[in-house]
Design an enzyme around this catalytic site. Structure first.
Site, mmCIF file in Angstrom:
data_model
loop_
_atom_site.group_PDB
_atom_site.id
_atom_site.type_symbol
_atom_site.label_atom_id
_atom_site.label_comp_id
_atom_site.label_asym_id
_atom_site.label_seq_id
_atom_site.Cartn_x
_atom_site.Cartn_y
_atom_site.Cartn_z
ATOM 1 N N GLU A 1 36.525 43.431 38.380
ATOM 2 C CA GLU A 1 36.597 43.326 39.844
ATOM 3 C C GLU A 1 35.387 42.575 40.398
ATOM 4 O OE1 GLU A 1 39.251 44.022 41.388
ATOM 5 O OE2 GLU A 1 40.267 45.628 40.299
ATOM 6 N N ARG B 1 36.418 39.206 42.404
ATOM 7 C CA ARG B 1 36.250 39.286 43.864
ATOM 8 C C ARG B 1 34.912 38.711 44.306
ATOM 9 N NH1 ARG B 1 39.767 44.434 45.838
ATOM 10 N NH2 ARG B 1 40.771 44.836 43.875
ATOM 11 N N ASP C 1 48.657 41.003 33.071
ATOM 12 C CA ASP C 1 48.937 39.880 33.990
ATOM 13 C C ASP C 1 47.994 38.663 33.975
ATOM 14 O OD1 ASP C 1 47.013 41.525 35.205
ATOM 15 O OD2 ASP C 1 48.132 41.890 37.027
ATOM 16 N N GLU D 1 51.141 39.187 45.327
ATOM 17 C CA GLU D 1 51.803 38.436 44.238
ATOM 18 C C GLU D 1 53.097 37.734 44.649
ATOM 19 O OE1 GLU D 1 50.615 41.571 43.922
ATOM 20 O OE2 GLU D 1 48.843 41.107 42.688
HETATM 21 C C1 DMJ Z 1 44.079 41.343 42.871
HETATM 22 O O1 DMJ Z 1 42.835 41.926 42.852
HETATM 23 C C2 DMJ Z 1 44.221 40.288 41.791
HETATM 24 O O2 DMJ Z 1 45.270 39.444 42.104
HETATM 25 C C3 DMJ Z 1 44.418 40.890 40.430
HETATM 26 O O3 DMJ Z 1 44.619 39.926 39.431
HETATM 27 C C4 DMJ Z 1 45.604 41.818 40.446
HETATM 28 N N1 DMJ Z 1 45.624 42.728 41.553
HETATM 29 C C5 DMJ Z 1 45.119 42.406 42.840
HETATM 30 C C6 DMJ Z 1 46.133 42.197 43.923
HETATM 31 O O4 DMJ Z 1 47.282 42.923 43.854
#
Ligand code: DMJ
Length: 430
Positions: free
Chosen positions: A60, A64, A193, A327
């Protein structure tokens, strides 16, 4: 005995603050919200304290904070963003001190001590976490002249290339001690993912030179298609999850980024595969749209299923919530840019209206607890990715294609734009 008040405990274990401010910097800049951008920049200059000793998620912090600061730097050229990104990058390095070099998921930013998530099986590291560092870490090396960041992520790739993949698939849990898989759960949604996303984007960011990443992506997608992609009785294409060979016919909201990713990769798949992958991307994006269209709020649930007569709807109470996730609109944005089919703008506009109707609250926007009621209750939380991703992708869906052109920028998994290395990074910034 020494009495420690809760106040002091909180002070002693202070973590990073201001995720929303940092995550929103580039969105403010791109939307030309000059006053708000200046205010956010001032906060980063004056109040963003990196000398904290609380625990943080490596993943994170990277996507971020480091992603947000790097994008802000590349868009504006302001040194403060670059220096904060580099300083923070240094603080993450101790997490890589494991026998394999696969980092652990949690780190104390003060002491450098790191450990695995308590919920991850047997002290394992998570594929989507250690596999989602590559883009940012290459930029950290480029900007600092220090190869250490690039070395760390190239080593992760080496470990992944070495380990045997069951049916060509990448399970979600890997031991940072032995470098072996700990559990055979495979998912293109949560836990897996963005690992796949970073393979194709590493190749694109290298101006299509990193052929190893492209091959890993192509092989992984082929295995996913062979073992996980299914069609429902009603004709909806979805990507199931895999548990040691047994399919769970469920698709998480998180997995809906894959329509956009597959379309982005299709562009470069060679003539005969291109149409095939564009069709797959179109079908998956359509399924994700169905998960929104079949709800009363026109927002999609956290997970939807294809079993016992259910199609693209949540069956469990615990999966009916929507936390402002990006998404689905992310895939609309890519599909629009790559096809210019107007339905993607219409679908995006449906989301805008639904957000206004069900999520807007006095102080901002809030997640909702149940997408299947027209009077949902709010969860009182505005996730930082709402400003970083959801609103940015919606905005870009209605912009001209040359605003952050896909030829010149790749978006990290938190929608922070990083420049493609056309000749070298510095040139592409200018
Ligand atoms: C985000 O922090 C990013 O896209 C991450 O890869 C997956 N989840 C969240 C948003 O849903």
């Amino acid at each position: 005995p020494l009495q420690i008040s809760p106040f002091w405990v909180a002070e002693l274990t202070r973590g990073l603050r201001g995720a929303t401010v940092v995550d929103a910097l580039d969105t403010l800049y791109i939307m030309e919200l000059e006053e708000e951008f200046q205010e956010a920049k001032k906060w980063v200059e004056k109040s963003f304290d990196l000398n904290v000793n609380g625990e943080a998620s490596l993943f994170e912090v990277n996507i971020r904070y480091i992603g947000g600061l790097l994008a802000a730097y590349y868009l504006t050229g302001e040194e403060v963003f670059k220096s904060k990104a580099l300083e923070l990058g240094e603080k993450l390095l101790p997490a890589f001190n494991t026998p394999t070099g696969i980092p652990r998921g949690v780190i104390n930013l003060g002491s450098g001590m790191s450990w695995s998530w308590g919920w991850a099986s047997a002290g394992s590291s998570i594929l989507a976490e250690f596999g989602t560092l590559h883009l940012e870490f290459l930029h950290l090396s480029e900007l600092s002249g220090n190869p250490v960041f690039a070395e760390k992520v190239m080593n992760i790739r080496k470990v992944l290339n070495r380990v045997e993949k069951p049916q060509g698939l990448y399970p979600n849990f890997l031991s940072p001690v032995t470098g072996n898989w700990v559990q055979h759960h495979v998912s293109i949604g949560g836990l897996g993912d963005s690992f796949y996303e970073y393979l194709i984007k590493s190749w694109l960011m290298s101006d299509k030179k990193d052929s190893e990443a492209k091959k890993m992506y192509d092989d992984a997608l082929e295995a996913i298609e062979k073992h996980l992609v299914k069609k429902s009785a009603g004709g909806l294409t979805y990507i199931a999850e895999w548990r040691g060979g047994i399919l769970d016919h469920k698709m998480g909201h998180l997995a809906c980024f894959s329509g956009g990713m597959i379309a982005l990769g299709a562009e470069h798949a060679g003539q005969e595969r291109k149409q095939h992958y564009m069709d797959l991307a179109t079908e998956i994006t359509n399924t994700c749209h169905e998960s929104y269209a079949r709800s009363d709020t026109k927002l999609g649930p956290e997970a939807f299923r294809f079993d016992a007569g259910t199609e693209a709807m949540a069956t469990r109470l615990s999966e009916r919530y929507y936390i402002l996730r990006p998404e689905v609109v992310e895939s609309y944005m890519y599909m629009w840019r790559l096809t210019h089919d107007p339905k993607y703008r219409q679908w995006g506009w449906e989301v805008v209206k639904a957000l206004e109707k069900h999520c807007r609250v006095e102080a901002g926007f809030s997640g909702i607890r149940d997408v299947y009621t027209t009077t949902p209750t709010h969860d009182n939380m505005q996730q930082s990715f709402f400003l970083a991703e959801t609103l940015k992708y919606l905005y870009l869906l209605f912009c001209e294609d040359d605003v952050l052109s896909l030829d010149d920028w790749v978006f990290n998994t938190e929608a922070h734009p990083l420049p493609v290395n056309h000749t070298n990074f510095k040139a592409s910034v200018q």
